[in-house]
Design a protein around this motif. Structure first.
Motif, PDB file in Angstrom:
ATOM      1  N   GLN A 291      -9.550  10.814 -11.481  1.00 55.03           N
ATOM      2  CA  GLN A 291      -9.801   9.619 -12.282  1.00 55.03           C
ATOM      3  C   GLN A 291      -8.742   8.539 -12.101  1.00 55.03           C
ATOM      4  O   GLN A 291      -9.031   7.360 -12.184  1.00 55.03           O
ATOM      5  CB  GLN A 291      -9.889   9.994 -13.773  1.00 55.03           C
ATOM      6  CG  GLN A 291     -10.199   8.834 -14.712  1.00 55.03           C
ATOM      7  CD  GLN A 291     -11.516   8.150 -14.404  1.00 55.03           C
ATOM      8  OE1 GLN A 291     -12.459   8.789 -13.917  1.00 55.03           O
ATOM      9  NE2 GLN A 291     -11.599   6.848 -14.665  1.00 55.03           N
ATOM     10  N   ARG A 292      -7.476   8.933 -11.862  1.00 56.31           N
ATOM     11  CA  ARG A 292      -6.390   7.952 -11.815  1.00 56.31           C
ATOM     12  C   ARG A 292      -5.652   8.026 -10.478  1.00 56.31           C
ATOM     13  O   ARG A 292      -5.302   9.120 -10.014  1.00 56.31           O
ATOM     14  CB  ARG A 292      -5.390   8.185 -12.949  1.00 56.31           C
ATOM     15  CG  ARG A 292      -5.973   7.991 -14.340  1.00 56.31           C
ATOM     16  CD  ARG A 292      -4.890   8.158 -15.406  1.00 56.31           C
ATOM     17  NE  ARG A 292      -4.190   9.428 -15.296  1.00 56.31           N
ATOM     18  CZ  ARG A 292      -4.645  10.579 -15.790  1.00 56.31           C
ATOM     19  NH1 ARG A 292      -5.800  10.615 -16.438  1.00 56.31           N
ATOM     20  NH2 ARG A 292      -3.941  11.697 -15.656  1.00 56.31           N
ATOM     21  N   ALA A 293      -5.376   6.855  -9.892  1.00 52.75           N
ATOM     22  CA  ALA A 293      -4.618   6.781  -8.649  1.00 52.75           C
ATOM     23  C   ALA A 293      -3.482   5.778  -8.796  1.00 52.75           C
ATOM     24  O   ALA A 293      -3.592   4.785  -9.529  1.00 52.75           O
ATOM     25  CB  ALA A 293      -5.510   6.373  -7.481  1.00 52.75           C
ATOM     26  N   LEU A 294      -2.404   6.040  -8.075  1.00 52.95           N
ATOM     27  CA  LEU A 294      -1.255   5.141  -8.019  1.00 52.95           C
ATOM     28  C   LEU A 294      -0.976   4.845  -6.556  1.00 52.95           C
ATOM     29  O   LEU A 294      -0.769   5.772  -5.757  1.00 52.95           O
ATOM     30  CB  LEU A 294      -0.031   5.797  -8.662  1.00 52.95           C
ATOM     31  CG  LEU A 294       1.271   4.991  -8.634  1.00 52.95           C
ATOM     32  CD1 LEU A 294       1.173   3.812  -9.604  1.00 52.95           C
ATOM     33  CD2 LEU A 294       2.457   5.880  -9.006  1.00 52.95           C
ATOM     34  N   ALA A 295      -0.986   3.567  -6.182  1.00 56.17           N
ATOM     35  CA  ALA A 295      -0.702   3.154  -4.807  1.00 56.17           C
ATOM     36  C   ALA A 295       0.692   2.558  -4.753  1.00 56.17           C
ATOM     37  O   ALA A 295       0.988   1.600  -5.479  1.00 56.17           O
ATOM     38  CB  ALA A 295      -1.737   2.144  -4.329  1.00 56.17           C
ATOM     39  N   VAL A 296       1.551   3.114  -3.908  1.00 58.35           N
ATOM     40  CA  VAL A 296       2.946   2.692  -3.814  1.00 58.35           C
ATOM     41  C   VAL A 296       3.244   2.261  -2.382  1.00 58.35           C
ATOM     42  O   VAL A 296       3.158   3.076  -1.452  1.00 58.35           O
ATOM     43  CB  VAL A 296       3.903   3.837  -4.218  1.00 58.35           C
ATOM     44  CG1 VAL A 296       5.349   3.333  -4.222  1.00 58.35           C
ATOM     45  CG2 VAL A 296       3.534   4.412  -5.580  1.00 58.35           C
ATOM     46  N   VAL A 297       3.600   0.993  -2.205  1.00 60.59           N
ATOM     47  CA  VAL A 297       3.900   0.463  -0.873  1.00 60.59           C
ATOM     48  C   VAL A 297       5.110  -0.461  -0.952  1.00 60.59           C
ATOM     49  O   VAL A 297       5.627  -0.749  -2.031  1.00 60.59           O
ATOM     50  CB  VAL A 297       2.689  -0.293  -0.280  1.00 60.59           C
ATOM     51  CG1 VAL A 297       1.544   0.666   0.024  1.00 60.59           C
ATOM     52  CG2 VAL A 297       2.230  -1.412  -1.202  1.00 60.59           C
ATOM     53  N   ALA A 298       5.539  -0.941   0.197  1.00 64.34           N
ATOM     54  CA  ALA A 298       6.764  -1.735   0.258  1.00 64.34           C
ATOM     55  C   ALA A 298       6.557  -3.206  -0.068  1.00 64.34           C
ATOM     56  O   ALA A 298       7.383  -3.816  -0.754  1.00 64.34           O
ATOM     57  CB  ALA A 298       7.396  -1.603   1.651  1.00 64.34           C
ATOM     58  N   HIS A 299       5.453  -3.801   0.425  1.00 62.81           N
ATOM     59  CA  HIS A 299       5.329  -5.263   0.394  1.00 62.81           C
ATOM     60  C   HIS A 299       3.956  -5.718  -0.103  1.00 62.81           C
ATOM     61  O   HIS A 299       2.961  -5.002   0.068  1.00 62.81           O
ATOM     62  CB  HIS A 299       5.484  -5.843   1.811  1.00 62.81           C
ATOM     63  CG  HIS A 299       6.611  -5.293   2.589  1.00 62.81           C
ATOM     64  ND1 HIS A 299       6.424  -4.435   3.657  1.00 62.81           N
ATOM     65  CD2 HIS A 299       7.946  -5.478   2.465  1.00 62.81           C
ATOM     66  CE1 HIS A 299       7.603  -4.120   4.165  1.00 62.81           C
ATOM     67  NE2 HIS A 299       8.550  -4.718   3.465  1.00 62.81           N
ATOM     68  N   PRO A 300       3.869  -6.949  -0.633  1.00 62.73           N
ATOM     69  CA  PRO A 300       2.567  -7.591  -0.784  1.00 62.73           C
ATOM     70  C   PRO A 300       1.869  -7.620   0.578  1.00 62.73           C
ATOM     71  O   PRO A 300       2.507  -7.868   1.601  1.00 62.73           O
ATOM     72  CB  PRO A 300       2.935  -9.015  -1.244  1.00 62.73           C
ATOM     73  CG  PRO A 300       4.267  -8.867  -1.919  1.00 62.73           C
ATOM     74  CD  PRO A 300       4.986  -7.805  -1.122  1.00 62.73           C
ATOM     75  N   ASP A 301       0.608  -7.346   0.582  1.00 57.93           N
ATOM     76  CA  ASP A 301      -0.326  -7.285   1.720  1.00 57.93           C
ATOM     77  C   ASP A 301      -0.393  -5.927   2.392  1.00 57.93           C
ATOM     78  O   ASP A 301      -1.305  -5.673   3.170  1.00 57.93           O
ATOM     79  CB  ASP A 301      -0.095  -8.386   2.766  1.00 57.93           C
ATOM     80  CG  ASP A 301       1.067  -8.140   3.735  1.00 57.93           C
ATOM     81  OD1 ASP A 301       1.190  -7.035   4.294  1.00 57.93           O
ATOM     82  OD2 ASP A 301       1.859  -9.077   3.939  1.00 57.93           O
ATOM     83  N   ASP A 302       0.537  -5.002   2.112  1.00 60.21           N
ATOM     84  CA  ASP A 302       0.482  -3.688   2.773  1.00 60.21           C
ATOM     85  C   ASP A 302      -0.834  -2.973   2.482  1.00 60.21           C
ATOM     86  O   ASP A 302      -1.434  -2.368   3.380  1.00 60.21           O
ATOM     87  CB  ASP A 302       1.646  -2.804   2.311  1.00 60.21           C
ATOM     88  CG  ASP A 302       2.963  -3.145   2.985  1.00 60.21           C
ATOM     89  OD1 ASP A 302       2.957  -3.963   3.928  1.00 60.21           O
ATOM     90  OD2 ASP A 302       3.996  -2.600   2.563  1.00 60.21           O
ATOM     91  N   LEU A 303      -1.296  -3.017   1.249  1.00 63.24           N
ATOM     92  CA  LEU A 303      -2.534  -2.329   0.898  1.00 63.24           C
ATOM     93  C   LEU A 303      -3.756  -3.059   1.449  1.00 63.24           C
ATOM     94  O   LEU A 303      -4.755  -2.433   1.813  1.00 63.24           O
ATOM     95  CB  LEU A 303      -2.640  -2.185  -0.619  1.00 63.24           C
ATOM     96  CG  LEU A 303      -1.649  -1.196  -1.218  1.00 63.24           C
ATOM     97  CD1 LEU A 303      -1.506  -1.400  -2.723  1.00 63.24           C
ATOM     98  CD2 LEU A 303      -2.078   0.236  -0.923  1.00 63.24           C
ATOM     99  N   GLU A 304      -3.659  -4.377   1.531  1.00 59.37           N
ATOM    100  CA  GLU A 304      -4.811  -5.162   1.966  1.00 59.37           C
ATOM    101  C   GLU A 304      -5.089  -5.013   3.459  1.00 59.37           C
ATOM    102  O   GLU A 304      -6.192  -5.305   3.917  1.00 59.37           O
ATOM    103  CB  GLU A 304      -4.598  -6.632   1.607  1.00 59.37           C
ATOM    104  CG  GLU A 304      -4.748  -6.929   0.131  1.00 59.37           C
ATOM    105  CD  GLU A 304      -3.653  -6.318  -0.735  1.00 59.37           C
ATOM    106  OE1 GLU A 304      -3.975  -5.756  -1.805  1.00 59.37           O
ATOM    107  OE2 GLU A 304      -2.456  -6.403  -0.342  1.00 59.37           O
ATOM    108  N   TYR A 305      -4.099  -4.560   4.215  1.00 60.20           N
ATOM    109  CA  TYR A 305      -4.316  -4.346   5.640  1.00 60.20           C
ATOM    110  C   TYR A 305      -4.915  -2.980   5.933  1.00 60.20           C
ATOM    111  O   TYR A 305      -4.696  -2.424   7.000  1.00 60.20           O
ATOM    112  CB  TYR A 305      -3.002  -4.522   6.414  1.00 60.20           C
ATOM    113  CG  TYR A 305      -2.747  -5.954   6.834  1.00 60.20           C
ATOM    114  CD1 TYR A 305      -3.369  -6.491   7.952  1.00 60.20           C
ATOM    115  CD2 TYR A 305      -1.892  -6.766   6.101  1.00 60.20           C
ATOM    116  CE1 TYR A 305      -3.150  -7.799   8.335  1.00 60.20           C
ATOM    117  CE2 TYR A 305      -1.655  -8.081   6.473  1.00 60.20           C
ATOM    118  CZ  TYR A 305      -2.294  -8.590   7.596  1.00 60.20           C
ATOM    119  OH  TYR A 305      -2.076  -9.897   7.978  1.00 60.20           O
ATOM    120  N   GLY A 306      -5.677  -2.417   5.017  1.00 61.39           N
ATOM    121  CA  GLY A 306      -6.322  -1.168   5.355  1.00 61.39           C
ATOM    122  C   GLY A 306      -6.884  -0.358   4.213  1.00 61.39           C
ATOM    123  O   GLY A 306      -7.792   0.436   4.424  1.00 61.39           O
ATOM    124  N   CYS A 307      -6.362  -0.530   3.002  1.00 64.17           N
ATOM    125  CA  CYS A 307      -6.789   0.331   1.886  1.00 64.17           C
ATOM    126  C   CYS A 307      -7.796  -0.316   0.944  1.00 64.17           C
ATOM    127  O   CYS A 307      -8.468   0.372   0.186  1.00 64.17           O
ATOM    128  CB  CYS A 307      -5.578   0.721   1.023  1.00 64.17           C
ATOM    129  SG  CYS A 307      -4.544   1.975   1.740  1.00 64.17           S
TER     130      CYS A 307
END
Length: 247
Positions: free
Chosen positions: A17-33
Motif C-alpha cells: 500500500q505504501r512506497a517511499l522513493a528516495v533519490v539524489a536530485h530533482p528529475d531523477d525519478l522522472e527519467y524512468g520511474c
C-alpha cells in the motif's frame, strides 16, 4: 565489465500500500520511474518522494541560490502530475553527497516516518550499463537507501531517531532500484506514459539547459524509447524496469 541482463522481467509485486522513493536530485525519478508511479497512485497506493538535494548545482547558467528553489518548485509540480503530494528534501549539498552514517540516518528517519512496504531508489552502481560513469550522488544515495531500509528497523543503530519519536520500522519488504543494468521486474507503463512525459516536462528549466531539442520531443522520445526497449523483455508491453531486492 558489463553486468548480465535478465531477459524476462517478472511483474512487480502489487500486494503493498505504501512506497517511499528516495533519490539524489530533482528529475531523477522522472527519467524512468514516473510512469510506474502514476500506475500505482491510480490504483490507490500512497507514494512519497524524498530527495537528498535540491539539485542546486545542476544548471551551469544558474547560481545555486537561484537554481535550488527553482528546481524544488519544478519537482513538486512534477510529482503532482503523477499523484504524489508529499515531497521532502534532506538538504544535502548537490554534487558532493557523501555516503555514510549521516545520509543513512536521514533516509532511515524518512523510512520510519512514512513506514513504506516498498522503497524505490536509483542505480547505485558505478556505471550505467557498464558504459557510462554514474555520478557520485546517485551511487551514494542509492547505496545508502539500500542500507537504510534495514537501519530503519534496528533501534540500536540510530537510537536518536527513537528519541525524536520515530519508532523503528521493520516493514520494508522490498527495495526496487530503477535504472539498473540488471533488472528483474517491471511495471506496465502503458497507462502512465502520458503523465510520465508531462511529469518530466515540468523540469523545463533543466531540460532547456541540457539540450537544444524541443523539450516535449526530447521528453517523449527518451521515455518512449526506454519503455519500448524494456517492453521487449516484458511481453511486448512498454514498461518501467526495476532490480528488486527482497528483504
Amino acid at each position: 565489465m558489463t553486468e548480465p541482463t535478465t531477459r524476462h522481467l517478472a511483474p512487480m509485486p502489487d500486494d503493498w500500500q505504501r512506497a517511499l522513493a528516495v533519490v539524489a536530485h530533482p528529475d531523477d525519478l522522472e527519467y524512468g520511474c514516473s510512469a510506474a508511479v502514476a500506475a500505482w497512485t491510480d490504483a490507490g497506493r500512497e507514494v512519497v518522494y524524498v530527495l537528498a538535494t535540491r539539485g542546486e548545482a545542476g544548471i551551469d547558467t544558474l547560481e545555486p541560490a537561484t537554481c535550488g528553489p527553482l528546481r524544488e518548485r519544478e519537482q513538486r509540480a512534477s510529482a503532482a502530475v503523477v499523484g504524489v503530494s508529499q515531497v521532502d528534501f534532506l538538504d544535502h549539498r548537490d554534487g558532493v553527497v557523501e555516503y555514510g552514517p549521516a545520509l543513512r540516518r536521514d533516509i532511515a528517519a524518512a523510512v520510519r516516518r512514512y513506514r513504506p512496504e516498498l522503497v524505490i531508489t536509483l542505480n547505485h552502481r558505478d556505471t550505467w550499463g557498464g558504459t557510462y560513469w554514474n555520478t557520485p550522488d546517485h551511487v551514494a544515495v542509492g547505496r545508502a537507501t539500500l542500507d537504510a531500509a534495514g537501519d530503519a528497523g534496528n533501534r540500536w543503530i540510530f537510537p536518536e531517531l527513537t528519541e525524536r519519536g520515530l519508532q523503528p520500522w521493520d516493514g520494508v519488504r522490498w527495495v526496487a532500484v530503477a535504472g539498473s543494468s540488471s533488472p528483474t521486474h517491471a511495471v506496465d507503463a502503458t497507462d502512465g506514459m502520458e503523465r510520465a512525459v508531462r511529469s518530466l516536462l515540468e523540469h523545463r528549466s533543466y531540460i532547456e539547459a541540457l539540450t537544444d531539442e524541443d523539450p516535449e520531443t526530447y521528453a517523449r522520445g527518451f521515455l518512449t524509447r526506454t519503455a519500448e526497449e524494456t517492453g521487449q523483455r516484458f511481453e511486448g508491453r512498454p514498461a518501467v524496469a526495476f532490480e528488486l531486492f527482497p528483504r
